[in-house]
Structures are given as C-alpha cells and as structure tokens.
Design a protein around this motif. Sequence first.
Motif, short mmCIF file in Angstrom:
data_model
loop_
_atom_site.label_atom_id
_atom_site.label_comp_id
_atom_site.label_asym_id
_atom_site.label_seq_id
_atom_site.Cartn_x
_atom_site.Cartn_y
_atom_site.Cartn_z
N THR A 44 0.84 -1.20 0.00
CA THR A 44 0.00 0.00 0.00
C THR A 44 0.87 1.25 0.00
O THR A 44 1.73 1.42 0.87
N ILE A 63 0.15 8.39 -9.91
CA ILE A 63 -0.94 7.42 -9.76
C ILE A 63 -1.15 6.65 -11.07
O ILE A 63 -1.32 5.43 -11.05
N ASP A 64 -1.11 7.36 -12.21
CA ASP A 64 -1.24 6.67 -13.51
C ASP A 64 -0.14 5.64 -13.69
O ASP A 64 -0.39 4.51 -14.12
N LEU A 66 1.59 4.11 -11.32
CA LEU A 66 1.40 3.00 -10.38
C LEU A 66 0.35 2.01 -10.90
O LEU A 66 0.54 0.80 -10.80
N ARG A 67 -0.72 2.53 -11.44
CA ARG A 67 -1.80 1.66 -11.92
C ARG A 67 -1.35 0.81 -13.10
O ARG A 67 -1.78 -0.32 -13.25
N LYS A 68 -0.44 1.37 -13.93
CA LYS A 68 0.06 0.61 -15.09
C LYS A 68 1.18 -0.36 -14.69
O LYS A 68 1.19 -1.51 -15.11
N PRO A 71 0.03 -2.91 -10.78
CA PRO A 71 -1.43 -3.04 -10.65
C PRO A 71 -1.89 -3.70 -9.35
O PRO A 71 -3.03 -3.48 -8.93
N CYS A 74 -2.02 -1.27 -3.71
CA CYS A 74 -3.14 -0.42 -3.29
C CYS A 74 -2.62 1.02 -3.16
O CYS A 74 -1.51 1.24 -2.69
N ILE A 75 -3.44 1.97 -3.56
CA ILE A 75 -3.09 3.39 -3.47
C ILE A 75 -4.08 4.03 -2.51
O ILE A 75 -5.29 3.77 -2.58
N THR A 93 -9.14 4.37 -5.92
CA THR A 93 -9.31 3.48 -7.07
C THR A 93 -9.73 4.32 -8.27
O THR A 93 -10.05 5.51 -8.12
N PRO A 94 -9.78 3.73 -9.46
CA PRO A 94 -10.26 4.51 -10.62
C PRO A 94 -11.70 5.00 -10.43
O PRO A 94 -12.13 5.92 -11.12
#
Length: 195
Positions: A44, A63-64, A66-68, A71, A74-75, A93-94
């Motif tokens: 996290t 954040i972009d 991290l999501r790519k 995955p 947790c953010i 989350t998105p």
Amino acid sequence: MKKAALRKEFLQRRKDADERRLIEKNALIVLNLEKYLHSKAFGTLHTFLPQLNARETDTFGIIDMLRKSFPAMCIAAPYIIPGTREMEHYLLTPHTHLVINQWRIPEPDPLTSEKILPDSIDIVLVPLLAFDRRGYRVGYGGGYYDRFLPQTRPDCIKMGLSLFEEVDEIEDTDEYDIPLDACITPGRVYNFRDQ
C-alpha cells in the motif's frame, strides 16, 4: 536557512518556474519513483493529491504510473477532517469520487470511499517545499503530516517528492520534525535511512 524563509523562497521558485520545465521535472520524478519501486515490495502506497493551480508535484501522473506498472499495489490518499488538523485515509481506485476541500485539494469522498488505517501503509509520499541533506523537510506549516507520520509503522518509508534539489540545512528543526527516509527529485533519489 529557517523554515519560514525557505517556505517563502521555494513557493516563489515554484511560482516562477517555466511551465514546460515543470512538466519535464514531474515526468523525471515519475521515472525515478518507478525505478525505486521496482526494487521494493510495497502493498500500500499513500500519496497526497496536488493542490489545484499551486504547481505542486503532479501526483496524478504518479498514480497513472502506479496503476500501469504496479497493478497489485493499493493506493491511498488523505482526507482532512474539517475543523481539525487530523487526516483520515482512503483507498484511491479509478472509481473513487474526489471532492475539493477548502484549500482546493482533491480528496477521496469519505461517504463513498473505503477507509484504511495508517498501520496498513508501507510507503508515504510526503508533500514538501524544501528538504535538507539530513532528510528534514519544510512543509506548508499545517502540521498534518507531523501528526500522521507517527501513526504509521516504524518500517513505513517516508518519501518526499521535490521539484528542487536539497538545501544544506534547515536551521530550526525541533523534536516534532520527522526526517524523511528518502526523497525523489527530478535529478536523483536521496536515501537518508542509511546515513
């Protein structure tokens, strides 16, 4: 220099910075953070969200990334409890609905977001205006992170994000100032934990 003078100087430096150069600096911070995270295993990550129109480090770009690239991570992001100097923390989350607070900072809506506890956080991205070679930072003066960081686990990494490189020394640190473990700038990753 003392905190008040550094705060004034670095707010002005950020205000005067060329827009294209700021975009480049933010992109380099994202790259340096991505390289740093590839050698770690964090479950996290907690990040501040940038104040609108204040030219802070663009954590939405982080954040972009991290999501790519991560995955499974947790953010989380903070929510300032109105009328206090305390923060709560919510998963980002998105689908998280963001609200804008009185300082024009986006925050997860506490009515629709999933709350998490500070002891579940592995790394915190800490906002700052300036930092010194010992890892001490100059924030915005509200003390929110000085209250929040002691609530995290001792092994939680406290990482600053700075558009500018270090200063020699912040002269007026005190017992309430919590040093960073590391700081990422466009030029490099500073590691203070091993000093």
